[in-house]
Enzyme design. Structure first.
Site, PDB file in Angstrom:
ATOM      1  N   LYS A  42      31.468  19.068  62.317  1.00 25.64           N
ATOM      2  CA  LYS A  42      32.574  18.343  61.659  1.00 25.64           C
ATOM      3  C   LYS A  42      33.837  19.191  61.653  1.00 25.64           C
ATOM      4  O   LYS A  42      34.925  18.723  61.990  1.00 25.64           O
ATOM      5  CB  LYS A  42      32.214  18.005  60.189  1.00 25.64           C
ATOM      6  CG  LYS A  42      30.987  17.157  60.021  1.00 25.64           C
ATOM      7  CD  LYS A  42      30.727  16.838  58.561  1.00 25.64           C
ATOM      8  CE  LYS A  42      30.368  18.045  57.693  1.00 25.64           C
ATOM      9  NZ  LYS A  42      29.118  18.720  58.071  1.00 25.64           N
ATOM     10  N   ARG A  62      31.060  12.900  49.890  1.00 28.11           N
ATOM     11  CA  ARG A  62      29.711  13.346  50.193  1.00 28.11           C
ATOM     12  C   ARG A  62      28.675  12.638  49.339  1.00 28.11           C
ATOM     13  O   ARG A  62      27.490  12.900  49.479  1.00 28.11           O
ATOM     14  CB  ARG A  62      29.643  14.835  49.864  1.00 28.11           C
ATOM     15  CG  ARG A  62      29.256  15.695  51.034  1.00 28.11           C
ATOM     16  CD  ARG A  62      29.242  17.105  50.508  1.00 28.11           C
ATOM     17  NE  ARG A  62      28.597  17.978  51.408  1.00 28.11           N
ATOM     18  CZ  ARG A  62      29.250  18.780  52.253  1.00 28.11           C
ATOM     19  NH1 ARG A  62      30.544  18.757  52.317  1.00 28.11           N
ATOM     20  NH2 ARG A  62      28.574  19.580  53.022  1.00 28.11           N
ATOM     21  N   ARG A  92      26.472  30.722  63.977  1.00 31.19           N
ATOM     22  CA  ARG A  92      27.874  30.468  63.595  1.00 31.19           C
ATOM     23  C   ARG A  92      28.519  31.730  63.029  1.00 31.19           C
ATOM     24  O   ARG A  92      27.929  32.458  62.243  1.00 31.19           O
ATOM     25  CB  ARG A  92      27.961  29.362  62.545  1.00 31.19           C
ATOM     26  CG  ARG A  92      29.394  29.257  62.011  1.00 31.19           C
ATOM     27  CD  ARG A  92      29.681  27.998  61.259  1.00 31.19           C
ATOM     28  NE  ARG A  92      28.792  27.797  60.133  1.00 31.19           N
ATOM     29  CZ  ARG A  92      28.757  26.669  59.439  1.00 31.19           C
ATOM     30  NH1 ARG A  92      29.535  25.668  59.767  1.00 31.19           N
ATOM     31  NH2 ARG A  92      27.935  26.554  58.431  1.00 31.19           N
ATOM     32  N   ARG A 138      28.433  32.849  57.233  1.00 26.08           N
ATOM     33  CA  ARG A 138      28.582  32.228  55.919  1.00 26.08           C
ATOM     34  C   ARG A 138      27.348  32.470  55.062  1.00 26.08           C
ATOM     35  O   ARG A 138      26.235  32.445  55.551  1.00 26.08           O
ATOM     36  CB  ARG A 138      28.811  30.723  56.090  1.00 26.08           C
ATOM     37  CG  ARG A 138      30.241  30.330  55.826  1.00 26.08           C
ATOM     38  CD  ARG A 138      30.555  28.921  56.204  1.00 26.08           C
ATOM     39  NE  ARG A 138      29.729  27.919  55.560  1.00 26.08           N
ATOM     40  CZ  ARG A 138      29.888  26.616  55.740  1.00 26.08           C
ATOM     41  NH1 ARG A 138      30.841  26.177  56.549  1.00 26.08           N
ATOM     42  NH2 ARG A 138      29.112  25.752  55.146  1.00 26.08           N
ATOM     43  N   ARG A 158      20.291  22.468  52.279  1.00 22.20           N
ATOM     44  CA  ARG A 158      21.502  21.672  52.550  1.00 22.20           C
ATOM     45  C   ARG A 158      21.165  20.408  53.328  1.00 22.20           C
ATOM     46  O   ARG A 158      21.745  19.356  53.103  1.00 22.20           O
ATOM     47  CB  ARG A 158      22.522  22.519  53.313  1.00 22.20           C
ATOM     48  CG  ARG A 158      23.183  23.573  52.421  1.00 22.20           C
ATOM     49  CD  ARG A 158      23.838  24.668  53.215  1.00 22.20           C
ATOM     50  NE  ARG A 158      24.928  24.190  54.042  1.00 22.20           N
ATOM     51  CZ  ARG A 158      25.406  24.863  55.092  1.00 22.20           C
ATOM     52  NH1 ARG A 158      24.880  26.020  55.428  1.00 22.20           N
ATOM     53  NH2 ARG A 158      26.394  24.366  55.785  1.00 22.20           N
TER      54      ARG A 158
HETATM   55  P1  AP5 Z   1      30.853  23.515  62.397  1.00 25.52           P
HETATM   56  O1  AP5 Z   1      31.988  22.795  63.060  1.00 25.52           O
HETATM   57  O2  AP5 Z   1      31.154  24.701  61.566  1.00 25.52           O
HETATM   58  O3  AP5 Z   1      29.935  22.443  61.601  1.00 25.52           O
HETATM   59  P2  AP5 Z   1      30.188  21.654  60.261  1.00 25.52           P
HETATM   60  O4  AP5 Z   1      29.683  20.270  60.466  1.00 25.52           O
HETATM   61  O5  AP5 Z   1      31.594  21.810  59.786  1.00 25.52           O
HETATM   62  O6  AP5 Z   1      29.160  22.440  59.337  1.00 25.52           O
HETATM   63  P3  AP5 Z   1      29.299  22.954  57.836  1.00 25.52           P
HETATM   64  O7  AP5 Z   1      28.165  23.905  57.638  1.00 25.52           O
HETATM   65  O8  AP5 Z   1      30.674  23.432  57.558  1.00 25.52           O
HETATM   66  O9  AP5 Z   1      29.030  21.652  57.069  1.00 25.52           O
HETATM   67  P4  AP5 Z   1      28.613  21.506  55.610  1.00 25.52           P
HETATM   68  O10 AP5 Z   1      28.843  20.068  55.424  1.00 25.52           O
HETATM   69  O11 AP5 Z   1      27.253  21.948  55.299  1.00 25.52           O
HETATM   70  O12 AP5 Z   1      29.523  22.578  54.840  1.00 25.52           O
HETATM   71  P5  AP5 Z   1      30.851  22.443  53.972  1.00 25.52           P
HETATM   72  O13 AP5 Z   1      31.675  23.632  54.217  1.00 25.52           O
HETATM   73  O14 AP5 Z   1      31.455  21.111  54.132  1.00 25.52           O
HETATM   74  O15 AP5 Z   1      29.816  23.909  63.553  1.00 25.52           O
HETATM   75  C1  AP5 Z   1      28.621  24.627  63.253  1.00 25.52           C
HETATM   76  C2  AP5 Z   1      28.329  25.646  64.365  1.00 25.52           C
HETATM   77  O16 AP5 Z   1      28.016  24.934  65.563  1.00 25.52           O
HETATM   78  C3  AP5 Z   1      29.538  26.547  64.742  1.00 25.52           C
HETATM   79  O17 AP5 Z   1      29.067  27.824  65.068  1.00 25.52           O
HETATM   80  C4  AP5 Z   1      30.158  25.847  65.969  1.00 25.52           C
HETATM   81  O18 AP5 Z   1      30.814  26.773  66.821  1.00 25.52           O
HETATM   82  C5  AP5 Z   1      28.917  25.249  66.618  1.00 25.52           C
HETATM   83  N1  AP5 Z   1      29.212  24.000  67.309  1.00 25.52           N
HETATM   84  C6  AP5 Z   1      30.087  23.013  66.926  1.00 25.52           C
HETATM   85  N2  AP5 Z   1      30.060  21.986  67.807  1.00 25.52           N
HETATM   86  C7  AP5 Z   1      29.151  22.341  68.755  1.00 25.52           C
HETATM   87  C8  AP5 Z   1      28.666  21.678  69.927  1.00 25.52           C
HETATM   88  N3  AP5 Z   1      29.114  20.460  70.304  1.00 25.52           N
HETATM   89  N4  AP5 Z   1      27.704  22.312  70.677  1.00 25.52           N
HETATM   90  C9  AP5 Z   1      27.227  23.538  70.289  1.00 25.52           C
HETATM   91  N5  AP5 Z   1      27.654  24.208  69.194  1.00 25.52           N
HETATM   92  C10 AP5 Z   1      28.596  23.606  68.437  1.00 25.52           C
HETATM   93  O19 AP5 Z   1      30.247  22.529  52.491  1.00 25.52           O
HETATM   94  C11 AP5 Z   1      29.641  23.689  52.010  1.00 25.52           C
HETATM   95  C12 AP5 Z   1      29.174  23.476  50.589  1.00 25.52           C
HETATM   96  O20 AP5 Z   1      30.286  23.182  49.732  1.00 25.52           O
HETATM   97  C13 AP5 Z   1      28.212  22.304  50.373  1.00 25.52           C
HETATM   98  O21 AP5 Z   1      26.877  22.673  50.645  1.00 25.52           O
HETATM   99  C14 AP5 Z   1      28.462  21.964  48.891  1.00 25.52           C
HETATM  100  O22 AP5 Z   1      27.787  22.857  48.052  1.00 25.52           O
HETATM  101  C15 AP5 Z   1      29.954  22.230  48.740  1.00 25.52           C
HETATM  102  N6  AP5 Z   1      30.768  21.010  48.959  1.00 25.52           N
HETATM  103  C16 AP5 Z   1      31.701  20.826  49.929  1.00 25.52           C
HETATM  104  N7  AP5 Z   1      32.240  19.596  49.843  1.00 25.52           N
HETATM  105  C17 AP5 Z   1      31.631  18.987  48.796  1.00 25.52           C
HETATM  106  C18 AP5 Z   1      31.734  17.691  48.230  1.00 25.52           C
HETATM  107  N8  AP5 Z   1      32.577  16.769  48.723  1.00 25.52           N
HETATM  108  N9  AP5 Z   1      30.943  17.397  47.177  1.00 25.52           N
HETATM  109  C19 AP5 Z   1      30.083  18.300  46.653  1.00 25.52           C
HETATM  110  N10 AP5 Z   1      29.932  19.541  47.153  1.00 25.52           N
HETATM  111  C20 AP5 Z   1      30.693  19.876  48.218  1.00 25.52           C
HETATM  112 MG    MG Z   2      32.480  22.817  58.148  1.00 26.13          MG
END
Ligand code: AP5
Ligand code: MG
Length: 214
Positions: free
Chosen positions: A13, A88, A127, A160, A171
């Site tokens: 994402k 979410r 990552r 991370r 997660r």
């Molecule tokens: P990346 O682009 O980093 O993936 P992502 O989908 O952004 O993954 P996240 O881990 O950031 O998602 P998340 O939803 O768990 O975390 P968030 O920060 O939102 O890609 C991942 C890896 O794959 C990278 O190394 C990249 O290079 C590689 N890659 C990408 N595309 C690729 C491809 N096509 N092929 C191969 N490799 C590829 O949330 C973190 C925490 O915050 C949550 O757990 C929660 O506790 C809290 N939080 C955040 N938002 C909320 C909310 N709205 N409500 C409640 N809690 C929340």
């Molecule tokens: Mg992300």
């Protein structure tokens, strides 16, 4: 243009949202990035969010909503945004709908980046994220030019805290229970477009552009 990115943790994402923001000249709003920034700076919000994030749980809706509603008031949101990690939960989606309706606005597209669970753990292990500018790398799929250094700003690359395998499993469970139902929520509004997130990230982006238009 108001876009929501849906998808499991690690689906890509953030990777795609950064490209979308650049191409369509709209801000990339990642609630996860905002929380991590607050944790780094030791703010009250960061202190409240930290334990939930480390456990792989969601931060309570009221904290997220307060933060995001404030963010929407900034000037750069006038022409839209790409939301990454919000909403979410169904209550978050309902609160967003209400806030948009009050402004006579609506979501234009929901992009669901589809990656099966079995790909996720290995992806997360590789990552690396820039501690300074937040750029995202992968040791195998998108390695930095110089080991441990960000291509864009030279910052230090970090793993991370929530990318340890046991936290990733938590997660994923949280995602399936609380976030996946949003596919049906937005599906009922005919807004969801799925892209195969297992393809090369350039191919994924080409498919996103086909959906959003040139
Ligand atoms: P990346 O682009 O980093 O993936 P992502 O989908 O952004 O993954 P996240 O881990 O950031 O998602 P998340 O939803 O768990 O975390 P968030 O920060 O939102 O890609 C991942 C890896 O794959 C990278 O190394 C990249 O290079 C590689 N890659 C990408 N595309 C690729 C491809 N096509 N092929 C191969 N490799 C590829 O949330 C973190 C925490 O915050 C949550 O757990 C929660 O506790 C809290 N939080 C955040 N938002 C909320 C909310 N709205 N409500 C409640 N809690 C929340
Ligand atoms: Mg992300």
């Amino acid at each position: 243009m108001r876009i929501i990115m849906l998808g499991a943790p690690g689906a890509g994402k953030g990777t795609q949202a950064k490209r979308i923001a650049e191409k369509y000249d709209i801000p990339h709003i990642s609630t996860g990035d905002i929380f991590r920034e607050n944790i780094k700076n030791g703010t009250e919000l960061g202190n409240k969010a930290k334990a939930y994030m480390e456990a792989g749980d969601l931060v309570p809706d009221e904290l997220v909503l307060e933060l995001i509603m404030d963010r929407f008031e900034k000037e750069d949101c006038a022409n839209g945004y790409v939301l990454d990690g919000f909403p979410r939960t169904i209550p978050q989606a309902e609160a967003l709908d209400e806030a948009l309706e009050a402004k006579g606005q609506a979501i234009d597209n929901v992009i669901d980046v589809d990656v099966p669970d079995e790909h996720i753990i290995t992806r997360m292990a590789g990552r690396r994220t820039c501690a300074h500018c937040g750029a995202i790398f992968h040791l195998e799929h998108m390695p930095p030019k110089i080991e441990g250094k960000c291509d864009q700003c030279g910052g230090h690359l970090m793993m991370r805290e929530d990318d340890q395998p046991e936290t990733v499993l938590a997660r994923l469970k949280t995602y399936h229970e609380q976030t996946q139902p949003l596919k049906d929520y937005y599906g009922a509004k005919d807004l969801v477009h799925s892209v195969d997130g297992t393809q090369d990230r350039e191919v994924v982006f080409e498919n996103v552009v086909k959906i959003l238009g040139e």
